[in-house]
Design a protein around this motif. Structure first.
Motif, short mmCIF file in Angstrom:
data_model
loop_
_atom_site.label_atom_id
_atom_site.label_comp_id
_atom_site.label_asym_id
_atom_site.label_seq_id
_atom_site.Cartn_x
_atom_site.Cartn_y
_atom_site.Cartn_z
N PHE A 152 -1.66 -32.54 -5.59
CA PHE A 152 -2.91 -31.81 -5.43
C PHE A 152 -4.01 -32.76 -4.95
CE2 PHE A 152 -1.51 -28.07 -7.84
CZ PHE A 152 -0.48 -28.59 -8.59
N TYR A 161 -8.34 -32.70 -4.99
CA TYR A 161 -9.56 -32.07 -5.46
C TYR A 161 -10.75 -32.82 -4.89
CZ TYR A 161 -7.00 -29.42 -9.03
OH TYR A 161 -6.16 -28.57 -9.67
N GLN A 191 -15.06 -33.47 -5.57
CA GLN A 191 -16.16 -33.31 -6.52
C GLN A 191 -17.47 -33.69 -5.86
OE1 GLN A 191 -16.26 -35.94 -9.97
NE2 GLN A 191 -17.15 -34.32 -11.23
N LEU A 232 -14.76 -30.30 -10.48
CA LEU A 232 -13.81 -30.52 -9.38
C LEU A 232 -13.46 -29.20 -8.73
CD1 LEU A 232 -13.45 -33.09 -11.21
CD2 LEU A 232 -11.13 -33.21 -10.28
N PHE A 254 -10.65 -27.38 -6.14
CA PHE A 254 -9.32 -27.48 -5.57
C PHE A 254 -9.39 -27.44 -4.05
CE2 PHE A 254 -4.91 -26.88 -4.94
CZ PHE A 254 -4.71 -25.78 -4.09
N LYS A 296 -2.63 -28.16 -2.05
CA LYS A 296 -1.50 -28.58 -2.88
C LYS A 296 -0.22 -28.62 -2.06
CE LYS A 296 -0.52 -23.85 -4.43
NZ LYS A 296 -0.52 -22.91 -5.58
N LEU A 353 -16.62 -37.20 -3.85
CA LEU A 353 -15.58 -37.94 -4.57
C LEU A 353 -14.29 -37.12 -4.51
CD1 LEU A 353 -15.00 -40.43 -6.36
CD2 LEU A 353 -15.82 -39.10 -8.32
N PHE A 376 -10.18 -36.66 -5.51
CA PHE A 376 -9.15 -37.02 -6.48
C PHE A 376 -7.80 -36.47 -6.04
CE2 PHE A 376 -11.54 -38.77 -9.95
CZ PHE A 376 -12.81 -38.19 -9.86
#
Lengths: 111, 114
Positions: free
Chosen positions: B34, B36, B38, B44, B46, B49, B88, B90
């Protein structure tokens, strides 16, 4: 933020006091999670729930407890807050193996 | 145990240029992967995926990611960066069998300059 609210959004508390954070969802998702976000650590899982009254520990569970008495609510409690628990706390929800959806976060400062 | 590495704390790119945010992972068996994003003072969101199938996954806001099993990588890409992409990012992983929680990387700050 898909039907997830967190309260309070900001809190300042003193060392040694108990604190409860609330996560509420309107999506009827089975899984709920509590994470903390700290600089240099990314997101770390505190506890999660896979159903009403079914919870398990995550990576950083020491000093935290959780409860889930209803599908929609997941509470995170710091029994006796410490300065190391100053952080931003995020709740997330998911259905089984699907992606997680996150709430807006709670900024907690322990003085 | 599963883990995610995002080797760059920060990626700088000029607007209009292609961007890549790197992610490598370690997991038992096959992965679910995944990405994410931010934005400041937000939760966060989505992005995309990889579950199975095509190694190139397309997601929100023009982002895509390429799954490479031999290199255990899942790099995030976009052909033309926007200043508004600054955020940001992730990467996260879990095994695709049974139930397991997600493990997140430490995050990569993307800064897109005008």
């Amino acid at each position: 933020d898909a039907g997830i609210t967190q309260s309070p959004r900001h809190k300042v508390t003193e060392t040694g006091t108990p604190v409860t954070l609330r996560c509420h969802q309107t999506e009827n998702h089975r899984y709920m999670y509590w994470y903390r976000q700290d600089p240099g650590h990314g997101l770390r899982l505190i506890h999660y729930s896979y159903g009403v009254k079914d919870t398990d520990k995550g990576e950083v569970s020491d000093g935290y407890s959780v409860s889930r008495s209803k599908t929609e609510d997941f509470l995170l409690t710091l029994e006796s807050a410490t300065s190391s628990q100053t952080s931003v706390y995020f709740c997330a929800i998911s259905e089984d193996r699907a992606e997680q959806y996150f709430g807006p976060g709670t900024r907690l400062t322990v003085t | 145990a599963q883990s995610v590495a995002q080797p760059e704390d920060q990626v700088n790119v000029a607007e209009g240029n292609p961007l890549t945010v790197k992610c490598t992972y370690s997991v038992s068996g096959n992965p679910y992967l995944f990405w994410y994003v931010q934005y400041p003072n937000r939760g966060l969101q989505f992005l995309l995926k990889y579950i199975t199938g095509d190694n190139l996954v397309k997601g929100s806001y023009g982002f895509e990611a390429e799954f490479n099993k031999s290199q255990t990588s899942f790099h995030l890409k976009k052909p033309s960066a926007l200043v508004s992409d600054s955020a940001l990012y992730f990467c996260a992983v879990r095994p695709n069998s049974g139930y397991s929680t997600l493990t997140f990387g430490k995050g990569t700050m993307l800064l897109v300059s005008p």
